[in-house]
Structure formats: structure tokens, C-alpha cells
Design a protein around this motif. Structure first.
Motif, PDB file in Angstrom:
ATOM      1  N   LEU A 186       0.899  -1.134   0.155  1.00 25.29           N
ATOM      2  CA  LEU A 186      -0.097  -0.048  -0.100  1.00 25.29           C
ATOM      3  C   LEU A 186       0.645   1.268  -0.256  1.00 25.29           C
ATOM      4  O   LEU A 186       0.393   2.399  -0.240  1.00 25.29           O
ATOM      5  CB  LEU A 186      -0.757   0.172   1.195  1.00 25.29           C
ATOM      6  CG  LEU A 186      -1.915  -1.157   1.273  1.00 25.29           C
ATOM      7  CD1 LEU A 186      -2.605  -0.838   2.551  1.00 25.29           C
ATOM      8  CD2 LEU A 186      -2.624  -1.469   0.099  1.00 25.29           C
ATOM      9  N   PRO A 203      -1.071   4.967   3.339  1.00 26.70           N
ATOM     10  CA  PRO A 203      -2.268   4.482   2.635  1.00 26.70           C
ATOM     11  C   PRO A 203      -3.555   5.265   3.252  1.00 26.70           C
ATOM     12  O   PRO A 203      -3.556   5.528   4.338  1.00 26.70           O
ATOM     13  CB  PRO A 203      -2.437   3.122   2.692  1.00 26.70           C
ATOM     14  CG  PRO A 203      -1.591   2.594   3.870  1.00 26.70           C
ATOM     15  CD  PRO A 203      -0.472   3.935   3.993  1.00 26.70           C
ATOM     16  N   LEU A 227      -8.114   2.708   0.860  1.00 26.14           N
ATOM     17  CA  LEU A 227      -7.011   1.810   0.413  1.00 26.14           C
ATOM     18  C   LEU A 227      -6.804   0.676   1.376  1.00 26.14           C
ATOM     19  O   LEU A 227      -6.845  -0.477   1.051  1.00 26.14           O
ATOM     20  CB  LEU A 227      -5.671   2.556  -0.035  1.00 26.14           C
ATOM     21  CG  LEU A 227      -4.842   1.807  -0.752  1.00 26.14           C
ATOM     22  CD1 LEU A 227      -5.529   1.203  -2.157  1.00 26.14           C
ATOM     23  CD2 LEU A 227      -3.534   2.535  -1.171  1.00 26.14           C
ATOM     24  N   HIS A 247      -8.096  -3.356   0.569  1.00 28.57           N
ATOM     25  CA  HIS A 247      -7.053  -4.647   0.699  1.00 28.57           C
ATOM     26  C   HIS A 247      -7.253  -5.475   2.180  1.00 28.57           C
ATOM     27  O   HIS A 247      -6.196  -6.215   2.210  1.00 28.57           O
ATOM     28  CB  HIS A 247      -5.707  -4.146   0.460  1.00 28.57           C
ATOM     29  CG  HIS A 247      -5.652  -3.480  -1.006  1.00 28.57           C
ATOM     30  ND1 HIS A 247      -5.246  -4.470  -1.924  1.00 28.57           N
ATOM     31  CD2 HIS A 247      -5.644  -2.366  -1.703  1.00 28.57           C
ATOM     32  CE1 HIS A 247      -5.158  -3.660  -3.195  1.00 28.57           C
ATOM     33  NE2 HIS A 247      -5.561  -2.396  -2.654  1.00 28.57           N
TER      34      HIS A 247
END
Length: 122
Positions: A54, A58, A62, A66
Motif C-alpha cells: 500500500l 495509505p 485503500l 485490501h
């Protein structure tokens, strides 16, 4: 890991009009996740994995995108989860968060936690 919860782009597309369209899913029928990094949040993620995947800073969106526990749905396949409670590299809360999400989504999940052994048992 992403194949377990990924929902977009799972069907192949024809390359030209005369090509036979193949409709198959990329979704596995079952998943076995052992000592898996399930979260990209600051508190749960393996620091090295988080940084490599990331980047240094991040966004929460985000991180969420993930973090597999945030993306479990009723379409997620049945899962076997294995983790050791003394794992210092990938904290056991990763597995517990995924388990809770699977149960909440109605996904069959079997979880085996071991008191010791860390990454050595994987």
C-alpha cells in the motif's frame, strides 16, 4: 487471498465477435488460509506487507479495499483458517477478524488456533 473475496472481473471476455465466450468464475470452491495477513489496517497488518502493498501513507479507503475481512460476502467460499496465538509476525487478530466477517456473512468457516508455534507450523 484476494481471489477469495474479489468480486469484479471474474468472467473472461471475448477477444473478437467470432470467439466462443467462456464463462467461468475465478472464485475458488474452498480456501485454506494459514497465518494469513487479512488486514491492511495499521493495528493488524504485518508492517512489511502493508508498506510493500500500500505504500508509506495509505488512505483508509485503500486499507479497507485490501483488508479481506472488509470484503467478505455470502459469495465467499467456505474457509479453513489456521493460526498460532503466539505468532509475532502476523497477529492472530487477523484470523479472528476474518472469521467474524465470514460468520456475519453466513460463510462456512472452520478455525483452528494453536497456542504455540507461530509461523513455524504453517
Amino acid at each position: 487471498m484476494s481471489a477469495v473475496t474479489w468480486r469484479r472481473g471474474s468472467r473472461s471476455q471475448p477477444t473478437r465477435p467470432s470467439t466462443l465466450r467462456i464463462e467461468s468464475s475465478a472464485r475458488p470452491d474452498v480456501a485454506a488460509l494459514m497465518h494469513a495477513v487479512q488486514s491492511m489496517t495499521l493495528l493488524l497488518a504485518h508492517p512489511g506487507s502493508r508498506a510493500l502493498l500500500l505504500g508509506a501513507s495509505p488512505t483508509p479507503a485503500l486499507e479497507n479495499a485490501h483488508s479481506t475481512a472488509s470484503n467478505v460476502t455470502s459469495a465467499t467460499p467456505p474457509c479453513l483458517l489456521v493460526h498460532a496465538e503466539d505468532d509475532r509476525s502476523v497477529v492472530v487478530e487477523n484470523t479472528l477478524a476474518f472469521r467474524a466477517a465470514a460468520i456475519s456473512a453466513g460463510v462456512a468457516v472452520e478455525t483452528h488456533l494453536f497456542a504455540t508455534e507461530g509461523m513455524a507450523s504453517a
